[in-house]
Scaffold this motif. Structure first.
Motif, PDB file in Angstrom:
ATOM      1  N   SER A  41       0.683  -1.020   0.018  1.00 58.08           N
ATOM      2  CA  SER A  41      -0.355  -0.085  -0.160  1.00 58.08           C
ATOM      3  C   SER A  41       1.213   1.677  -0.124  1.00 58.08           C
ATOM      4  CB  SER A  41      -0.647   0.198   1.452  1.00 58.08           C
ATOM      5  OG  SER A  41      -0.169   0.531   2.172  1.00 58.08           O
ATOM      6  N   SER A  93      -7.507  -1.168  -9.515  1.00 61.45           N
ATOM      7  CA  SER A  93      -6.906   0.174 -10.184  1.00 61.45           C
ATOM      8  C   SER A  93      -5.318   0.248 -10.124  1.00 61.45           C
ATOM      9  CB  SER A  93      -7.167   1.441  -9.894  1.00 61.45           C
ATOM     10  OG  SER A  93      -6.611   1.048  -8.226  1.00 61.45           O
ATOM     11  N   LEU A  94      -4.755  -0.688  -8.707  1.00 60.50           N
ATOM     12  CA  LEU A  94      -2.950  -0.125  -8.784  1.00 60.50           C
ATOM     13  C   LEU A  94      -3.000  -2.058  -9.574  1.00 60.50           C
ATOM     14  CD1 LEU A  94      -0.802   0.201  -7.810  1.00 60.50           C
ATOM     15  CD2 LEU A  94      -0.957  -1.468  -6.109  1.00 60.50           C
ATOM     16  N   ALA A 111      -2.988  -0.694 -13.205  1.00 56.41           N
ATOM     17  CA  ALA A 111      -1.454  -0.385 -14.130  1.00 56.41           C
ATOM     18  C   ALA A 111      -0.677  -0.920 -14.520  1.00 56.41           C
ATOM     19  CB  ALA A 111      -1.422   0.934 -12.626  1.00 56.41           C
ATOM     20  N   VAL A 112      -0.558  -1.882 -12.414  1.00 56.75           N
ATOM     21  CA  VAL A 112       0.901  -2.787 -12.710  1.00 56.75           C
ATOM     22  C   VAL A 112       0.972  -3.442 -14.665  1.00 56.75           C
ATOM     23  CG1 VAL A 112       2.279  -4.870 -12.023  1.00 56.75           C
ATOM     24  CG2 VAL A 112       1.378  -2.598 -10.998  1.00 56.75           C
ATOM     25  N   GLN A 128       2.809  -1.755 -17.182  1.00 59.05           N
ATOM     26  CA  GLN A 128       4.226  -0.607 -17.471  1.00 59.05           C
ATOM     27  C   GLN A 128       4.540  -2.257 -17.474  1.00 59.05           C
ATOM     28  OE1 GLN A 128       4.941   2.044 -14.380  1.00 59.05           O
ATOM     29  NE2 GLN A 128       2.900   2.643 -14.352  1.00 59.05           N
ATOM     30  N   MET A 166       3.725   1.318  -2.149  1.00 57.76           N
ATOM     31  CA  MET A 166       3.569   1.313  -3.828  1.00 57.76           C
ATOM     32  C   MET A 166       3.077   1.919  -4.410  1.00 57.76           C
ATOM     33  SD  MET A 166       6.214  -2.373  -3.390  1.00 57.76           S
ATOM     34  CE  MET A 166       7.615  -1.996  -4.165  1.00 57.76           C
ATOM     35  N   ASP A 167       4.120   2.679  -5.427  1.00 56.16           N
ATOM     36  CA  ASP A 167       2.948   2.601  -6.792  1.00 56.16           C
ATOM     37  C   ASP A 167       3.206   1.664  -8.059  1.00 56.16           C
ATOM     38  OD1 ASP A 167       5.641   3.606  -7.324  1.00 56.16           O
ATOM     39  OD2 ASP A 167       4.890   5.542  -7.970  1.00 56.16           O
ATOM     40  N   ALA A 168       2.126   1.668  -9.249  1.00 53.80           N
ATOM     41  CA  ALA A 168       2.846   0.325  -9.785  1.00 53.80           C
ATOM     42  C   ALA A 168       4.320   0.296 -10.558  1.00 53.80           C
ATOM     43  CB  ALA A 168       1.751   1.157 -11.523  1.00 53.80           C
ATOM     44  N   ALA A 169       4.885   1.300 -10.904  1.00 58.89           N
ATOM     45  CA  ALA A 169       5.857   1.934 -11.520  1.00 58.89           C
ATOM     46  C   ALA A 169       7.353   0.918 -10.701  1.00 58.89           C
ATOM     47  CB  ALA A 169       6.183   3.198 -11.874  1.00 58.89           C
ATOM     48  N   ASN A 170       6.646   1.400  -8.382  1.00 58.64           N
ATOM     49  CA  ASN A 170       7.689   0.417  -7.845  1.00 58.64           C
ATOM     50  C   ASN A 170       7.660  -1.162  -7.627  1.00 58.64           C
ATOM     51  OD1 ASN A 170       9.227   0.906  -6.117  1.00 58.64           O
ATOM     52  ND2 ASN A 170       8.166   2.468  -5.114  1.00 58.64           N
TER      53      ASN A 170
END
Lengths: 453, 453
Positions: free
Chosen positions: B82, B111-112, B115-116, B119, B84-88
Motif C-alpha cells: 500500500s 486499479s493498481l 496499472a502494474v 507497465q 508503493m505505486d505501480a512503477a515501483n
C-alpha cells in the motif's frame, strides 16, 4: 508416466483393508497390505483400535516391518513393539539408519533393550550406540549417518567416475560433503554443481564453503528454523571440533515442524501431542485427568470468588443468572491474544524490542472491544431484565474484564516463556483463572456496592 | 567451512537493527539490513509495529525488495504494498517466478493491478496471467514454472553436456522432467540418476516412469499430504491432459504444512491464521469482534438456562456459587476430545471405518472421568458447604456433563466435517455451548427437583 493406480489414495487403501477384515477375508487383506507403501500401512495401524493393530501387524510383510515402525507415531509404535521379542526386533531393525534406530528403540524396556543389543551384530550395535549418544530432540538424534564425503584435491571428473562406480546415492542427497584427512568439514558440493561445472576443475575450486552446518547438540526446533530460513534440503551435522557426523534431511524436518505446530494446538487443549487418537481408554483417561484436576482447582477458585458475594446473590438471583456472561467473554478475548502470542513466540516474532508495543496494542484492543461489548451487553440486559442499573453494572464489569484479558493474554505467556514454562500448555488455564476471577469479582463486587448504598 | 558469522542468528540481527534505529543511526541500520538475508529482513518487518515498517522498508536494498515481499506474511505484505505505486511494483516484481508473483500481487486493488499490468513487459505480463489462472491455495498457484525438460531419445551424455552449457539449475531442482514433443510428461530423471548411470544410455532407459504428478487444480493441502507421504523434494504439476505446467518444491510445501497447523491452533482460539501479530489496532479489534459476538450469543443462551431456574437460585444462593464448576469441567473435557478429533481429521486418521469406535472410546473416557470427578467434586462440596444433598446433586451433574462432553467432542467436529464446516473454527464454540447448557441444566434442574420435593 504415470500410472495413477500406483498412487492410490490412502483412504481408499484403508477402506479396502477394513472391508476385507470385516468380512474375515484375511488373505485378501494381506495381499492389499503387501501392496501398500509403508507410510500407508503405518496410517492404517494408527487409524485402527489397539485390538485390531495386533491382527493387522501380523498381516504385514516382514521385510516392510522396519519401515512401518519408523513411520508410526510413538504410542502406536510402542504398542506394536510390546508384541515383539528381542530376536524379532533385531531382525526388523537390521541395517536401519541411526536416526530411525534411535526412534524405534527409544522407550523400550531395559531388559528388552539389553537382549536386543546382545543379539545384534557389531555394526548394528555401533549404530545403536551412535543413535543414543545424543539426547532426544537434538540434531544428533535426528541425523542420518549415511553421507558421501569427498577430498578437496580430487577433480570433479574423478568424483563423477566414483559416483558411477557407486551406482546409488543415499536418499535425499542434494550435496556431497568435502572433508580433510581427519574428517573436518571444509565445504560442500551440491549435485547441481557437479552437473554444471567443467569436470577438469578440482573439488576445492567448485565447493561451497559458505553454507551452514548444524551442531549435534542443537535442539531440533532450532534446526527446523534454520531449514525454513535458508530453504535447505539437507545440512551437515558436525561436533564442536567441526568433524562431520552425519546429515539431516528435509523430510525429517517436515516431521519436526508438524509435530511442533501440533504441540501448540493440542497443548492449548490440555493434551499431549503424542496422544494416539486410538489409544486404549484407561491410559487416555489417566493422561487427561491431570488437566481436569487443574481445572477443578481453577473452577473452585472462581467459585470462591462468587462465594464472597453469597449474600448479594441471595438478595438478587438475577445476578446469578447474568454472572457467567462477563467471565466467558473475558476468557474468549484473552484466549485470542494468547494464541497470537504463542504463535509469535514460536515463529520468533516476539522479542525484547517489541513486547511493550504488543502489550500496548492488545490493551488498546481490549479497551476498544471492552467499550463495544459493554454497550451491547448493557442494552441486551436492559431489554431482557428491564433494569438499567444492572445494565450499567454488567457494562462496567465487561469493560474491565476485556481490558484485563488483553493485558493478561500478552503478559502471562511472556512471563511463562521467560521462566521456560511452555505457554501453550499452561497459558490457557492461568489466563482463564484470571479472567474468571476478575470477571466475577468486578460484576458481583459492583453489584454489591450498588445494592448496599 | 564455515564462517559462523555469516550465519548470524536472526534475533541478533533484529536487536542490532532496533538498537541502531532507537538511537537514530539510520545509516548504520541500513548497512546492517543490507547484510541480512531476505528472510530475516521479512521477519524484522513482521516483528515491527506498522509505523516502523515504513521506515524500515525505506532502508532496504532495492534489489532485495522483491525477495523480501515474497517472504512476508500476507498482512505485512499488503501493508508494504500500500506504500508503493505501480512503477515501483513493476520494478520489484520484474523476473519474479509465477508462484511468488501470484502471492505478491494477490489482493492488491484493481486499479493498481491494471496499472502494474500496463507497465510490465510482455514476458512478466504472461507470468502474471499464468499465476492467476489457478485459484488460490491450489497446486497451480503454488507451482513454479521454472523447470528443465528433456526428450526421451537423447543420451545422458548429451544431457550432461547441455547442463554444463546451461551452467545453473533452477533452485531446489532434484529431478529433470521428460516430455514428448507436445509437452506431455512421460517420466523424470533424478539428478542422482544422472550422476550414477552410464552416460551412453538414453534418457528413456534410465528415466523413472512410476513417480507421481500433481494436477494443477489439486488443493494445496492434498499436495502437502502427498509430499509428506512420499518424502518428495519436488514434484511435477500437470493439467488434465498430462501436459507439464511446472513443479512444486518442498520449501513451498513446508510453508503449507506450517500454515495449516497454525490454522487449527489459531482457529480454535477464534483467530485468523493470517492475523499479523503487529497488525494495527482497529482492524485487529474488528476481526476479533465476530468471535466475541458469537460468544455473547452463546453466553446468553447459557444465561437463559440459569434464568429458567431463577426461583431456585433465589431460594438457595449457594447454587449460584457452585453452578459454574460443572460447565467449566465439561468445557475442558470436551475441548480435549475436540482437539484430538481435529488433529485426527487433519492427519487422515479418522474415516468411516473407525468413527463408531472413537465415539465409544471417548464416551467411555467421559464415563470414567465423570465418575472420578463426580466423587472428587462431591467430597469437596460436602467439606466446603457441609451439605450432602448438594454434593450428590453436583456429582450427578458432573457425571452427566463429562459423558456428554466426550460424546459431543467427537460428534460435533465429525458432523461439521461432513458438512464442510471447519471444526477448528466453529467446533469449540458449539461444544462450549453444549457443555454450558447441559452443565447448568443438569445441576440447577436436579437442585430444583430436590428442593421442591
Amino acid at each position: 508416466m504415470l500410472d495413477k493406480t500406483d498412487l492410490k489414495d490412502t483412504q481408499q487403501y484403508l477402506q479396502e483393508v477394513n472391508k476385507a477384515l470385516e468380512s474375515g477375508m484375511f488373505v485378501l487383506a494381506r495381499s492389499i497390505i503387501e501392496k501398500m507403501p509403508a507410510c500407508d500401512v503405518a496410517l492404517l495401524l494408527e487409524s485402527s483400535p489397539p485390538a485390531n493393530r495386533k491382527v493387522l501387524w501380523n498381516l504385514t510383510d516382514h521385510d516392510q516391518q522396519g519401515e512401518i515402525l519408523e513411520e508410526l507415531n510413538e504410542d502406536a509404535k510402542d504398542g506394536i513393539i510390546s508384541l515383539m521379542d528381542a530376536a524379532n526386533l533385531v531382525a526388523v531393525t537390521e541395517g536401519m539408519d541411526t536416526d530411525d534406530l534411535a526412534y524405534v528403540l527409544r522407550g523400550i524396556p531395559d531388559s528388552l533393550y539389553q537382549a536386543v543389543l546382545e543379539q545384534m551384530d557389531a555394526q548394528d550395535r555401533h549404530r545403536v550406540e551412535t543413535a543414543f549418544a545424543y539426547p532426544e530432540d537434538t540434531a544428533g538424534s535426528t541425523m542420518s549417518t549415511d553421507t558421501i564425503t569427498l577430498r578437496a584435491d580430487v577433480s570433479i571428473d574423478v568424483v563423477l567416475r566414483y559416483l558411477r562406480l557407486k551406482g546409488e546415492l543415499p536418499e535425499a542427497t542434494d550435496a556431497l560433503y568435502v572433508v580433510d584427512s581427519t574428517d573436518h568439514l571444509i565445504g560442500e558440493v551440491p549435485l547441481s554443481t557437479l552437473l554444471t561445472v567443467d569436470p577438469s576443475l578440482s573439488v576445492a575450486q567448485v565447493m561451497n564453503t559458505k553454507t551452514g552446518s548444524i551442531f549435534a547438540e542443537m535442539p531440533e526446533l532450532e534446526v527446523a528454523k534454520l531449514f525454513e530460513r535458508h530453504d535447505w534440503i539437507s545440512a551437515p551435522v558436525v561436533d564442536h571440533d567441526n568433524q562431520l557426523l552425519g546429515r539431516i534431511t528435509i523430510d525429517d524436518v517436515v516431521d519436526i515442524i508438524r509435530e511442533n505446530a501440533e504441540h501448540s494446538m493440542m497443548g492449548m487443549a490440555g493434551m499431549d501431542d503424542d496422544e494416539d487418537t486410538f489409544a486404549p481408554i484407561l491410559p487416555s483417561a489417566k493422561r487427561r485427568t491431570v488437566w481436569l484436576a487443574l481445572n477443578l482447582v481453577a473452577a473452585f477458585i472462581a467459585a470462591s470468588v462468587s462465594n464472597m458475594f453469597e449474600a448479594t446473590l441471595e438478595q438478587m438471583a438475577t445476578l446469578a443468572v447474568l454472572m457467567t456472561i462477563v467471565p466467558s467473554m473475558g476468557g474468549i478475548a484473552g484466549n485470542q491474544t494468547l494464541a497470537l502470542v504463542i504463535r509469535g513466540l514460536a515463529v520468533g516474532h516476539i522479542g525484547n524490542s517489541n513486547t511493550r508495543w504488543l502489550i500496548g496494542k492488545e490493551a488498546a484492543i481490549g479497551l476498544l472491544n471492552g467499550m463495544v461489548w459493554a454497550i451491547f451487553v448493557a442494552v441486551a440486559v436492559v431489554i431482557w431484565k428491564g433494569d438499567i442499573t444492572l445494565g450499567i453494572i454488567i457494562a462496567g464489569a465487561m469493560f474491565i474484564n476485556l481490558l484485563v484479558a488483553g493485558i493478561a493474554g500478552v503478559t502471562i505467556p511472556l512471563i511463562m516463556h521467560k521462566y521456560k514454562i511452555d505457554p501453550a500448555l499452561a497459558g490457557g488455564m492461568a489466563l482463564m483463572t484470571v479472567t474468571d476471577v476478575v470477571g466475577l469479582f468486578s460484576f458481583l463486587g459492583m453489584a454489591t456496592l450498588v445494592l448496599r448504598y
